[in-house]
Design an enzyme around this catalytic site. Sequence first.
Site, PDB file in Angstrom:
ATOM      1  N   HIS A 155      28.290   2.689 -38.339  1.00  0.00           N
ATOM      2  CA  HIS A 155      28.635   3.767 -37.546  1.00  0.00           C
ATOM      3  C   HIS A 155      29.925   4.444 -38.060  1.00  0.00           C
ATOM      4  CE1 HIS A 155      26.492   0.839 -35.297  1.00  0.00           C
ATOM      5  NE2 HIS A 155      25.953   1.911 -34.649  1.00  0.00           N
ATOM      6  N   SER A 212      21.119  -1.351 -31.720  1.00  0.00           N
ATOM      7  CA  SER A 212      21.560  -2.583 -31.007  1.00  0.00           C
ATOM      8  C   SER A 212      20.536  -3.202 -30.306  1.00  0.00           C
ATOM      9  CB  SER A 212      22.740  -1.885 -29.986  1.00  0.00           C
ATOM     10  OG  SER A 212      23.934  -1.520 -30.624  1.00  0.00           O
ATOM     11  N   ASN A 231      20.798   1.951 -20.391  1.00  0.00           N
ATOM     12  CA  ASN A 231      21.628   1.904 -19.220  1.00  0.00           C
ATOM     13  C   ASN A 231      21.579   3.435 -18.719  1.00  0.00           C
ATOM     14  OD1 ASN A 231      23.330   2.265 -21.833  1.00  0.00           O
ATOM     15  ND2 ASN A 231      24.430   3.649 -20.687  1.00  0.00           N
ATOM     16  N   HIS A 233      28.910  -2.909 -23.888  1.00  0.00           N
ATOM     17  CA  HIS A 233      28.192  -3.262 -25.011  1.00  0.00           C
ATOM     18  C   HIS A 233      27.365  -4.510 -24.651  1.00  0.00           C
ATOM     19  CE1 HIS A 233      26.652  -2.971 -28.968  1.00  0.00           C
ATOM     20  NE2 HIS A 233      26.980  -4.036 -29.291  1.00  0.00           N
ATOM     21  N   MET A 281      25.474   6.947 -30.223  1.00  0.00           N
ATOM     22  CA  MET A 281      26.748   7.003 -31.050  1.00  0.00           C
ATOM     23  C   MET A 281      26.138   6.740 -32.646  1.00  0.00           C
ATOM     24  SD  MET A 281      29.455   4.562 -29.329  1.00  0.00           S
ATOM     25  CE  MET A 281      29.650   4.613 -27.112  1.00  0.00           C
ATOM     26  N   SER A 282      24.963   7.067 -32.780  1.00  0.00           N
ATOM     27  CA  SER A 282      24.349   6.559 -34.107  1.00  0.00           C
ATOM     28  C   SER A 282      23.205   7.542 -34.457  1.00  0.00           C
ATOM     29  CB  SER A 282      23.837   5.156 -33.909  1.00  0.00           C
ATOM     30  OG  SER A 282      22.643   5.136 -33.200  1.00  0.00           O
ATOM     31  N   HIS A 320      24.219  -6.433 -34.350  1.00  0.00           N
ATOM     32  CA  HIS A 320      23.811  -5.677 -35.441  1.00  0.00           C
ATOM     33  C   HIS A 320      24.039  -6.796 -36.476  1.00  0.00           C
ATOM     34  CE1 HIS A 320      23.624  -1.395 -34.541  1.00  0.00           C
ATOM     35  NE2 HIS A 320      24.366  -1.591 -33.477  1.00  0.00           N
ATOM     36  N   ALA A 361      19.750   2.095 -29.245  1.00  0.00           N
ATOM     37  CA  ALA A 361      20.122   2.040 -27.787  1.00  0.00           C
ATOM     38  C   ALA A 361      20.613   3.137 -27.256  1.00  0.00           C
ATOM     39  CB  ALA A 361      20.936   0.601 -27.529  1.00  0.00           C
ATOM     40  N   TYR A 405      32.239   5.569 -36.040  1.00  0.00           N
ATOM     41  CA  TYR A 405      33.407   4.908 -35.294  1.00  0.00           C
ATOM     42  C   TYR A 405      33.861   3.615 -35.799  1.00  0.00           C
ATOM     43  CZ  TYR A 405      29.829   1.743 -32.941  1.00  0.00           C
ATOM     44  OH  TYR A 405      29.107   0.812 -32.713  1.00  0.00           O
ATOM     45  N   GLU A 406      33.074   3.028 -36.655  1.00  0.00           N
ATOM     46  CA  GLU A 406      33.921   1.836 -37.421  1.00  0.00           C
ATOM     47  C   GLU A 406      34.889   2.014 -38.454  1.00  0.00           C
ATOM     48  OE1 GLU A 406      30.823  -1.486 -38.157  1.00  0.00           O
ATOM     49  OE2 GLU A 406      29.682   0.235 -37.555  1.00  0.00           O
TER      50      GLU A 406
HETATM   51  N1  HPA Z   1      26.535   6.242 -24.183  1.00  0.00           N
HETATM   52  C1  HPA Z   1      26.783   6.195 -25.503  1.00  0.00           C
HETATM   53  N2  HPA Z   1      26.261   5.340 -26.428  1.00  0.00           N
HETATM   54  C2  HPA Z   1      25.288   4.343 -25.750  1.00  0.00           C
HETATM   55  C3  HPA Z   1      25.077   4.280 -24.421  1.00  0.00           C
HETATM   56  C4  HPA Z   1      25.663   5.320 -23.714  1.00  0.00           C
HETATM   57  O1  HPA Z   1      25.714   5.290 -22.652  1.00  0.00           O
HETATM   58  N3  HPA Z   1      24.121   3.328 -24.220  1.00  0.00           N
HETATM   59  C5  HPA Z   1      23.814   3.005 -25.390  1.00  0.00           C
HETATM   60  N4  HPA Z   1      24.666   3.695 -26.537  1.00  0.00           N
END
Ligand code: HPA
Length: 283
Positions: free
Chosen positions: A89, A36, A241, A253, A217-218, A67, A119, A91-92
Amino acid sequence: MSVGPPADLFDRLEAAAALVRDRAGAAPAIGLILGSGLGGFADSLGDRVTIPFGEVPGFSPSNVPGHAGRLVVGTLGGVVVAAMQGRIHCYEGHAPWEVAFPARVLCKLGIRALVVTNAAGGIRAALRPGDLLRISDHLDLSGTNPLVGINDDRLGPRFPDLSAAYDPRLASRLYESARKVGVDLKTGVYACVKGPSYETPAEIRMLRALGADAVGMSTVPEVIAANHMSVPVAGISCITNLAAGLGEQPLSHADVAAEAKRAHARFTALLTSFLPEAVAAVA
Ligand code: HPA
């Protein structure tokens, strides 16, 4: 939907690799998956050939903002790099073997190393948004695995070893590159969760207790598939973050992708130094 791959996975991989080989002309030495907000790096490759995911048989289009959903094959410092601008992913709604399919195609193309990026949220107290972190190991909490289902022994063993899932030779080279370009590269354990909701503060406390430094998540499905196919892996997270409950702001996001973009110059400098060296590191 069955979670396992179709019986003809091997042939599907060959078909996808044949198309990429045909379109790109040159065989890539390095595979790169850009997470991302990090896809912009592919624009710095020379002599680029761009193939939208939708044109590669077996690739699913990426539906996540940030993406682009393109495979870009180009050169960097004399090395041919095949870069995925975006990924898919679990989750998709994709099965785990489908998520790992593009990484497997890169491996089929004969890459000498796979470099995965993402990310991630920072869990360890010292990590700050904008930090780049070398993934030293992972915790797979996704609840699934790309190898679930019938194993094709032509791809790799039923029970692959993951005790050096992130190749130590690539790790040392990555540090050398970081030193050269003046990036303060951190290191840590990446926890992979399924998403797509971000974690709760209680879940982040749990992940920290389990030894996670960053969360996302990847990445892990691709890392497992590459290890299955005996391709060495390096992983880099861009901390975008503070993980849930550690900062003041709710997570979004849009903020994640924007923070990853802000790291563009340092991320590009690191990869520009590292990728041409990565081949020699694993020779
Ligand atoms: N959690 C999960 N996935 C992420 C995060 C997060 O804080 N930041 C970027 N992808």
